[in-house]
Design a protein around this motif. Structure first.
Motif, PDB file in Angstrom:
ATOM      1  N   UNK A  57      14.682  13.984  34.179  1.00  0.00           N
ATOM      2  CA  UNK A  57      14.559  14.187  32.739  1.00  0.00           C
ATOM      3  C   UNK A  57      14.908  15.635  32.421  1.00  0.00           C
ATOM      4  N   UNK A  58      15.933  15.831  31.572  1.00  0.00           N
ATOM      5  CA  UNK A  58      16.384  17.172  31.233  1.00  0.00           C
ATOM      6  C   UNK A  58      15.650  17.754  30.027  1.00  0.00           C
ATOM      7  N   UNK A  59      15.182  16.884  29.109  1.00  0.00           N
ATOM      8  CA  UNK A  59      14.515  17.373  27.899  1.00  0.00           C
ATOM      9  C   UNK A  59      13.605  16.270  27.356  1.00  0.00           C
ATOM     10  N   UNK A  60      12.542  16.688  26.657  1.00  0.00           N
ATOM     11  CA  UNK A  60      11.562  15.739  26.101  1.00  0.00           C
ATOM     12  C   UNK A  60      11.239  16.138  24.666  1.00  0.00           C
ATOM     13  N   UNK A  61      11.183  15.146  23.781  1.00  0.00           N
ATOM     14  CA  UNK A  61      10.714  15.357  22.409  1.00  0.00           C
ATOM     15  C   UNK A  61       9.698  14.273  22.084  1.00  0.00           C
ATOM     16  N   UNK A  62       8.544  14.677  21.546  1.00  0.00           N
ATOM     17  CA  UNK A  62       7.492  13.721  21.158  1.00  0.00           C
ATOM     18  C   UNK A  62       7.239  13.883  19.659  1.00  0.00           C
ATOM     19  N   UNK A  63       7.358  12.776  18.911  1.00  0.00           N
ATOM     20  CA  UNK A  63       7.217  12.820  17.455  1.00  0.00           C
ATOM     21  C   UNK A  63       6.287  11.718  16.988  1.00  0.00           C
ATOM     22  N   UNK A  64       5.691  11.929  15.810  1.00  0.00           N
ATOM     23  CA  UNK A  64       4.945  10.838  15.174  1.00  0.00           C
ATOM     24  C   UNK A  64       5.919   9.739  14.790  1.00  0.00           C
ATOM     25  N   UNK A  65       5.397   8.530  14.647  1.00  0.00           N
ATOM     26  CA  UNK A  65       6.245   7.391  14.298  1.00  0.00           C
ATOM     27  C   UNK A  65       6.869   7.606  12.917  1.00  0.00           C
ATOM     28  N   UNK A  72       0.859  -1.185   0.000  1.00  0.00           N
ATOM     29  CA  UNK A  72       0.000   0.000   0.000  1.00  0.00           C
ATOM     30  C   UNK A  72       0.895   1.235   0.000  1.00  0.00           C
ATOM     31  N   UNK A  73       0.273   2.426   0.086  1.00  0.00           N
ATOM     32  CA  UNK A  73       1.088   3.637   0.099  1.00  0.00           C
ATOM     33  C   UNK A  73       1.596   3.928   1.509  1.00  0.00           C
ATOM     34  N   UNK A  74       2.582   4.825   1.586  1.00  0.00           N
ATOM     35  CA  UNK A  74       3.217   5.125   2.864  1.00  0.00           C
ATOM     36  C   UNK A  74       2.254   5.798   3.825  1.00  0.00           C
ATOM     37  N   UNK A  75       1.422   6.706   3.317  1.00  0.00           N
ATOM     38  CA  UNK A  75       0.503   7.426   4.207  1.00  0.00           C
ATOM     39  C   UNK A  75      -0.479   6.461   4.867  1.00  0.00           C
ATOM     40  N   UNK A  76      -0.954   5.471   4.108  1.00  0.00           N
ATOM     41  CA  UNK A  76      -1.834   4.456   4.681  1.00  0.00           C
ATOM     42  C   UNK A  76      -1.116   3.703   5.799  1.00  0.00           C
ATOM     43  N   UNK A  77       0.148   3.436   5.573  1.00  0.00           N
ATOM     44  CA  UNK A  77       0.946   2.727   6.564  1.00  0.00           C
ATOM     45  C   UNK A  77       1.048   3.548   7.849  1.00  0.00           C
ATOM     46  N   UNK A  78       1.302   4.839   7.701  1.00  0.00           N
ATOM     47  CA  UNK A  78       1.431   5.700   8.880  1.00  0.00           C
ATOM     48  C   UNK A  78       0.098   5.880   9.598  1.00  0.00           C
ATOM     49  N   UNK A  79      -1.001   5.935   8.820  1.00  0.00           N
ATOM     50  CA  UNK A  79      -2.316   6.026   9.456  1.00  0.00           C
ATOM     51  C   UNK A  79      -2.627   4.762  10.238  1.00  0.00           C
ATOM     52  N   UNK A  80      -2.223   3.628   9.663  1.00  0.00           N
ATOM     53  CA  UNK A  80      -2.458   2.337  10.328  1.00  0.00           C
ATOM     54  C   UNK A  80      -1.751   2.286  11.674  1.00  0.00           C
ATOM     55  N   UNK A  81      -0.587   2.918  11.737  1.00  0.00           N
ATOM     56  CA  UNK A  81       0.181   2.970  12.975  1.00  0.00           C
ATOM     57  C   UNK A  81       0.071   4.349  13.627  1.00  0.00           C
ATOM     58  N   UNK A  82      -1.044   5.021  13.373  1.00  0.00           N
ATOM     59  CA  UNK A  82      -1.211   6.395  13.840  1.00  0.00           C
ATOM     60  C   UNK A  82      -1.232   6.554  15.341  1.00  0.00           C
ATOM     61  N   UNK A 125      10.467   3.199  11.827  1.00  0.00           N
ATOM     62  CA  UNK A 125       9.869   2.503  12.971  1.00  0.00           C
ATOM     63  C   UNK A 125       8.635   1.709  12.549  1.00  0.00           C
ATOM     64  N   UNK A 126       7.854   2.275  11.613  1.00  0.00           N
ATOM     65  CA  UNK A 126       6.669   1.571  11.118  1.00  0.00           C
ATOM     66  C   UNK A 126       7.062   0.245  10.488  1.00  0.00           C
ATOM     67  N   UNK A 127       8.065   0.283   9.629  1.00  0.00           N
ATOM     68  CA  UNK A 127       8.492  -0.928   8.932  1.00  0.00           C
ATOM     69  C   UNK A 127       9.104  -1.924   9.912  1.00  0.00           C
ATOM     70  N   UNK A 128       9.812  -1.415  10.900  1.00  0.00           N
ATOM     71  CA  UNK A 128      10.362  -2.289  11.946  1.00  0.00           C
ATOM     72  C   UNK A 128       9.230  -3.026  12.668  1.00  0.00           C
ATOM     73  N   UNK A 129       8.132  -2.315  12.945  1.00  0.00           N
ATOM     74  CA  UNK A 129       6.976  -2.947  13.609  1.00  0.00           C
ATOM     75  C   UNK A 129       6.355  -4.023  12.723  1.00  0.00           C
ATOM     76  N   UNK A 130       6.285  -3.753  11.420  1.00  0.00           N
ATOM     77  CA  UNK A 130       5.722  -4.749  10.499  1.00  0.00           C
ATOM     78  C   UNK A 130       6.588  -5.995  10.477  1.00  0.00           C
ATOM     79  N   UNK A 131       7.911  -5.812  10.448  1.00  0.00           N
ATOM     80  CA  UNK A 131       8.818  -6.970  10.503  1.00  0.00           C
ATOM     81  C   UNK A 131       8.571  -7.779  11.774  1.00  0.00           C
ATOM     82  N   UNK A 132       8.436  -7.058  12.898  1.00  0.00           N
ATOM     83  CA  UNK A 132       8.228  -7.739  14.189  1.00  0.00           C
ATOM     84  C   UNK A 132       6.907  -8.508  14.191  1.00  0.00           C
TER      85      UNK A 132
END
Length: 317
Positions: free
Chosen positions: A291-299, A242-252, A303-310
């Motif tokens: 904790x000195x600093x925090x960053x929160x990002x979308x996957x 499928x397309x990449x955006x679908x993949x990211x939504x699936x792991x949203x 990481x998405x592909x790593x999860x699919x492999x797992x």
């Protein structure tokens, strides 16, 4: 075959016979006359349609069956079962005709002449592929627009950097205006600026010539920059198409939390928000140290592909 489809694979299987080897000198002698083989499925019942003009990332861990699939598409290998149609031809039955309509860049296997300037390699390829002079000159002009190649044309290949050789190999693969180009790890080992230059070149050639591109890579930057669609295989079987955006939504629901812990440094945690609250995860780590600093990002795509492999590995375990 539908003219819109550059490649069609139906229930393709590729099996290899592998000798069950014995240990020691006596075992080696026994292996010379042994008929003790086992059958290994490198590709297991893959069906796929790739439209003309698509850039498709064909991904998977080492040993997943990517190279075997590409070799069947290019006509090097014959499938054990199933059907492959490439540009309206069966590749292994029409190897010469298939070769006329594809371009290939495989790792360090260059099609350039090592001691000759790049322009001389281009002239030889012009004769090999019987490219009309007008078409050849138009391709060189397009290359000048997309990649500013004048400083490379008269430079011997052996004097080029790795990035320049890779760029030149890609130019050579597109020179005869093939309908499909197969690229295997095109940016491996290159610096950031050369990776960007090569990605822009591939996108430009795809746009100008509507060339179908099949890309195998472990560099997720290539995937994000180039691929409209990704196909993932593992243990010879397709696990995603499928397309990449679908993949990211699936792991949203996944977020990547990066914490800079005092005395430890940066720590990365992948959080599934459908199961755990991000703030509770941060609180848990705060209880273990400052904790000195925090960053929160979308996957990320990586990481998405790593999860699919797992997930695929857990199903086959």
């Amino acid at each position: 075959m539908n003219e819109e489809n550059a490649i069609v694979m139906k229930n393709v299987v590729k099996e290899f016979k592998v000798l069950n080897r014995h240990e020691g000198l006596a075992g080696s002698l026994k292996d010379l006359f042994s008929r003790d083989y086992r059958t290994v499925k490198a590709v297991d019942n893959i069906s796929i349609k790739i439209k003309a003009g698509e850039i498709v990332g064909y991904l998977g861990p080492n040993g997943a069956g990517k190279s075997t699939t590409i070799k069947m598409m290019t006509g090097v290998l014959e499938p054990s079962r199933g059907q492959i149609i490439v540009n309206g031809n069966i590749p292994y039955k029409n190897r010469t005709k298939n070769a006329e309509n594809i371009g290939v860049v495989f790792g360090q296997r260059s099609q350039l002449w090592w001691s000759l300037p790049l322009i001389e390699s281009f002239k030889l390829l012009k004769e090999i592929y019987m490219i009309p002079t007008e078409d050849y000159n138009k391709m060189l002009e397009l290359y000048r627009e997309l990649a500013d190649i004048d400083n490379l044309l008269h430079k011997p290949v052996r004097q080029m950097s790795l990035g320049q050789r890779t760029l030149s190999d890609i130019l050579a693969a597109f020179l005869h205006n093939p309908k499909i180009v197969f690229l295997d790890e095109p940016t491996i080992g290159l610096d950031v600026s050369m990776k960007a230059r090569i990605r822009n070149l591939i996108k430009g050639l795809n746009k100008e010539k509507n060339t179908t591109v099949i890309l195998t890579t472990h560099d997720m930057g290539d995937v994000d920059a180039l691929c409209q669609r990704i196909v993932i295989i593992d243990h010879g079987s397709m696990v995603y198409d499928n397309d990449i955006e679908h993949l990211k939504r699936y792991f949203g629901s996944y977020r990547t939390v990066r914490l800079n812990m005092e005395g430890i440094g940066w720590k990365e945690i992948l959080v599934d928000e459908s199961k755990n609250n991000v703030m509770s995860v941060i609180s848990e780590y705060q209880s273990r140290g400052n904790i000195k600093d925090i960053k929160i990002e979308d996957i990320s795509t990586e990481e998405v592909i790593k999860k699919i492999y797992e997930n695929a590995a857990s199903k086959t375990a």
